[in-house]
Design a protein around this motif. Structure first.
Motif, short mmCIF file in Angstrom:
data_model
loop_
_atom_site.label_atom_id
_atom_site.label_comp_id
_atom_site.label_asym_id
_atom_site.label_seq_id
_atom_site.Cartn_x
_atom_site.Cartn_y
_atom_site.Cartn_z
N ASP A 509 6.77 -3.51 -9.00
CA ASP A 509 6.63 -2.22 -8.33
C ASP A 509 7.19 -1.07 -9.16
O ASP A 509 6.64 0.03 -9.16
N ILE A 561 0.16 -1.62 -0.09
CA ILE A 561 1.51 -1.53 0.47
C ILE A 561 1.46 -1.62 1.99
O ILE A 561 2.33 -2.25 2.62
N SER A 564 1.29 -5.11 2.82
CA SER A 564 2.58 -5.76 2.58
C SER A 564 3.56 -5.48 3.71
O SER A 564 4.32 -6.36 4.13
N ARG A 571 8.15 -2.48 0.70
CA ARG A 571 8.13 -2.02 -0.69
C ARG A 571 8.41 -0.52 -0.71
O ARG A 571 7.57 0.31 -1.02
N GLU A 632 15.88 -5.39 -1.70
CA GLU A 632 14.51 -5.57 -2.18
C GLU A 632 14.46 -5.76 -3.69
O GLU A 632 13.81 -6.66 -4.19
#
Length: 951
Positions: A509, A561, A564, A571, A632
């Motif tokens: 990312d 995203i 996700s 994210r 994360e």
């Protein structure tokens, strides 16, 4: 005297004010008389003693005895008159309800003690100054501190102040952190006097040293002066002889480094310490000594690696301060205008710094080139120098060496702080230098760009071969910092970056984020290069193509995203970046802003679908917990870490609404519905947006914005309650709805209530209509969203609303399901309570007794005060306060000596706001900025309460 004392105890405040001034001046005049009599008595006594040595008796001796007796009698009478005035007037008025009277008393007492210590320099009188250190009024506290400063300045007074100091030194230390800045500064100056007389120990000053990092520059600098005198110069140390000798620059710098070790955990705090001591410490401006210490020219003072880091920071910060720069965030918004003399001083400082660093800077750079903690501060030194001096001193070769070292440091490190400092220093040299020096700097930057492009392409080619993306990540960071300062001359980089996103699906990312940022910056530099008056068609066509490619990448990764997030993978870093870039792209290429210009074809307008996806990304980021973001991924880049914050996505969306980039009807209510849900930073951003909207929007637009925001918040509440199956009235989402309504209705307070009366009425009526769409299920909206606005309406309007509500429930038996209709009943009760106060035609209010404007007298006759019967009783207000204070402190008499004095009363002091990590953001930009990548101040607000001194 009796007349003045009696009038000073009367209820009318103006009488007490005037007679207090008169009475205090009488004592001041008597002090002058008593001092004169005292001197005359001493003269007479000396003459008498001399005469007795010559003869035992005689007319001369008799005359001197008579003069001595008369003088002593008059002095004793003056002393007695002062004691009477003190007992009859001062002891009552020093705690008067009027702060000005209390200040006058303490100011006068301080002057009496200084002028006439033989009578007043006693604990019997000193205790009053000590007690008023706890006064609720800051001006009185400051007056007390000033009086003590005058006392401690006189060396002969110190022995008599020992017991007083022991009793009140704790309070004096507390006042250094007073809620009032002027009081705190005065208290710090007072503590310097105590240290000078060695009345305080080092163990008493621990809390004081914490104020070195206070947010107030006045307090910081005052403590810095104290720390310099006590710890660095050691003027107050018993181990040092008195005099100007306070150690050389190297010794003082070593002591400063020892202090900085205490703040080594947070480099930001070190800057506050340096700023605090800079003004009074000459050694911190001795740049040659610091350079000598860094280069180990003096082997007696060997530096540890930590000390060397601090010393480099001190050198850089001191140089920046010397040329007029700021090393800590400043709350001063206005630009300071410098006089001609000040400008000349700054220019002289710059020349001195340049002379000291010119030949030494390459040596320092080479020595610490591999140290990422020191390189940014060494690079910053370049921007404090007068580059013209390199040409005047024929040091072009040295300048070229510095440019080369900056380039080497740029490619040796990958941290943002190092990269940013190196690029800024090179850009400064390329723009500020002249002739050969400028050519050298620009040539270095061109070589750096070419080498970076080669490294980046090599890393892109290896992206699908090696598992580690470190080389690619670092070179993208370098490119990002370079593009923040200048456009790239190599057009092929855009194709390389776009191909990276198209050809690889498993990129980290952070790599994707940096790539998108670099593409965005390239597009913006292309936009800046277009001549708006005579645009080149081929240039515009190329820019449109690049812009559309960027939009395509943003949409693609945005959809990824969103998927996700639905799968539970937050994210945040990438989602925030996409939101910020999308917002800025729509702003720079706004069709509304570019219409009517020659570059109108560049204008774009986001579709409804794009806008919904944009807000969905924002909502997903707002819904994610902050602790999940930290787990994360490990992001060490400060800028990238900042771009993952919630207030960043909110400001990205808010500026679209504030500047009419997109219509307010969709995005505006969505943003406002999150007003109270995500902390202070988000709330301040939305509040600023509403301020701009209120200035420009019509009344109807504002009404719809508020109402739709309340509806969206309520719909979100219903969804959450259905998921959790909890009681709606106590759920967190319902309380958030009520708080949102309270915040929004508060914007219609005061004069705005009449100005926006139609808007309030519209929100109430439409809100009631919305609540009855699915009654009774949707009735809680009355309490959650409508009630706060309804209470802003006048009673006459409320009566009409009550009639409308009654019509809506006609034919409905609300008693069948009382729990479901409870919000309606509650809403009606609140409205009736206020509407019940509606004025009738005769002007009276229903249900309220009409009170007389004058205060009724007490029953019975009031006895007048006798002025000359010796009864010095004060008014009722004061008598009550004195009784409470007398009981609070054990009922002791006012003449009690200090040994049995009162307990210290607490005043309105509170801990000042301390500097924390949020200073990193506050260095960035103005909190009202909605242009470009928005950066907001993270302000630190301290709260304080004042305990009232009984008066």
């Amino acid at each position: 005297m009796d007349y003045v004392i009696a009038l000073s105890c009367t209820p009318p405040r103006v009488f007490r004010q005037v007679t207090t001034i008169v009475g205090l001046q009488m004592v001041t005049s008597l002090v002058t008389v008593a001092k004169t009599l005292g001197e005359s008595r001493e003269t007479a006594q000396r003459q008498l003693n001399a005469e007795k040595k010559k003869r035992k008796e005689g007319p001369r001796i008799d005359a001197l005895n008579k003069v001595l007796s008369d003088t002593h009698e008059k002095k004793s009478l003056a002393d007695e008159m002062m004691r009477k005035m003190f007992t009859g007037l001062f002891m009552h008025r020093y705690r008067d309800v009027d702060a000005e009277i209390r200040m006058s008393c303490i100011r006068a007492l301080g002057s009496w003690i200084v002028a006439y210590p033989s009578l007043f320099l006693k604990d019997l009188y000193l205790k009053y100054i000590g007690w008023t250190l706890n006064d609720k009024n800051p001006s009185v506290r400051k007056t007390s501190i000033t009086a003590l400063q005058n006392l401690y300045e006189i060396e002969d007074n110190v022995p008599s102040l020992g017991l007083f100091t022991e009793r009140f030194c704790g309070r004096m230390i507390e006042l250094a952190d007073d809620i009032d800045i002027s009081v705190a500064v005065s208290a710090i100056v007072l503590l310097k006097h105590l240290l000078r007389h060695q009345l305080l120990g080092d163990e008493d000053l621990g809390s004081l040293y914490d104020l070195l990092i206070d947010e107030s520059p006045l307090i910081r600098h005052a403590v810095g002066d104290l720390v310099y005198d006590h710890l660095i110069a050691q003027k107050f140390s018993s181990s040092h002889t008195k005099g100007p000798e306070t150690g050389g620059s190297e010794v003082q710098l070593s002591r400063l480094l020892q202090i900085l070790r205490e703040f080594s955990s947070d480099p930001i705090l070190s800057d506050y310490v340096i700023d605090a001591v800079w003004q009074g410490m000459d050694a911190i401006k001795d740049w040659r000594s610091m350079i000598s210490m860094l280069l180990d020219d003096n082997p007696k003072l060997e530096l540890t690696d930590q000390d060397a880091t601090h010393l480099v920071r001190v050198l850089s910060a001191s140089a920046k301060k010397a040329v007029g720069g700021k090393i800590v965030p400043s709350a001063e918004p206005r630009k300071v205008t410098l006089s001609k003399a000040q400008k000349e001083t700054l220019e002289n400082n710059r020349n001195e710094i340049t002379a000291a660093l010119m030949k030494a800077l390459p040596k320092i750079f080479r020595k610490y080139l591999a140290d990422k903690a020191k390189v940014p501060h060494i690079a910053d030194l370049v921007m404090q120098m007068n580059l013209e001096q390199f040409s005047l001193k024929r040091q072009e070769q040295t300048f070229a060496q510095v440019m080369q070292l900056l380039k080497e440091a740029f490619f040796k490190h990958g941290e943002e702080s190092v990269l940013k400092a190196c690029v800024k220093a090179l850009a400064f040299c390329a723009g500020e230098s002249q002739a050969e020096l400028q050519d050298s700097a620009q040539h270095t930057m061109k070589l750096m760009e070419d080498e970076l492009v080669l490294k980046l392409r090599s890393a892109i080619n290896q992206a699908g071969v090696v598992d580690d993306d470190y080389s690619l990540t670092v070179n993208l960071r370098r490119l990002h910092q370079l593009q923040l300062n200048k456009p790239l001359t190599n057009e092929g980089v855009f194709t390389d970056l776009s191909g990276l996103l198209e050809n690889f699906n498993n990129l980290e990312d952070e790599v994707v984020q940096l790539t998108l940022l670099n593409i965005f910056l390239h597009v913006i530099w292309c936009l800046k290069s277009i001549d708006f008056d005579n645009p080149d068609e081929s240039g515009m066509s190329s820019l449109i193509s690049k812009r559309d490619i960027l939009i395509k990448h943003l949409e693609s990764f945005g959809e990824s995203i969103i998927e996700s997030y639905k799968q539970g993978n937050a994210r945040s870093l990438l989602s925030c970046t996409i939101c910020v870039i999308s917002s800025d792209l729509w702003t720079f290429f706004s069709k509304a802003k570019l219409s009517g210009t020659k570059i109108n074809p560049l204008g774009i307008f986001p579709s409804e679908e794009s806008l919904q996806k944009f807000w969905k990304l924002c909502e997903f980021r707002l819904a994610a917990a902050d602790d999940e973001d930290d787990e994360e991924e490990d992001v060490t880049d400060e800028h990238l870490d900042y771009l993952s914050q919630k207030d960043v996505v909110v400001s990205a969306a808010a500026k679209l609404v504030a500047h009419d980039i997109v219509p307010k009807d969709y995005l505006g209510p969505e943003i406002v519905s999150h007003f109270v849900m995500h902390g202070k930073a988000v709330a301040e951003t939305i509040k600023h947006m509403l301020t701009i909207v209120k200035k420009n929007a019509k009344s109807a637009d504002l009404s719809n914005l508020y109402l739709d925001a309340l509806k969206k918040a309520y719909e979100r509440h219903k969804t959450e309650v259905q998921k959790t199956d909890e009681d709606w009235s106590t759920s967190r989402s319902f309380l958030s709805c009520k708080e949102l309504a309270s915040k929004l209705s508060a914007t219609f307070s005061g004069s705005a209530r009449n100005l926006y009366k139609s808007s309030i009425l519209y929100i109430v009526k439409e809100g009631i209509k919305y609540a009855f769409l699915d009654a009774p299920k949707q009735l809680p909206f009355l309490e959650a969203g409508v009630l706060q606005f309804a209470l802003k309406l006048p009673p006459v309007e409320l009566q009409e609303i009550l009639k409308d509500l009654q019509r809506r429930v006609e034919g409905i038996n609300t008693d069948e399901d009382p729990s479901s209709w409870r919000p309606y009943i509650t809403f009606i009760d609140y409205l009736r309570e206020k509407a019940f106060k509606a004025p009738h035609a005769d002007g009276e209010k229903v249900g309220t007794a009409i009170r007389s404007s004058s205060r009724s007298r007490k029953a019975g006759d009031i006895q007048g005060k006798k002025l000359f019967d010796g009864d010095n009783t004060t008014d009722d207000e004061e008598h009550l306060s004195e009784t409470e204070e007398h009981e609070k402190h054990g009922g002791e008499d006012d003449d009690t000596p200090l040994q049995n004095g009162r307990q210290r009363m607490r005043s309105g002091d509170a801990d000042s706001s301390k500097v924390n990590a949020a200073a990193r953001e506050s260095q960035a930009a103005d909190s009202g900025n909605f242009s470009g990548i928005p950066i907001y101040n993270q302000s630190v607000f301290g709260s304080a309460t004042e305990e009232q001194l009984p008066v």
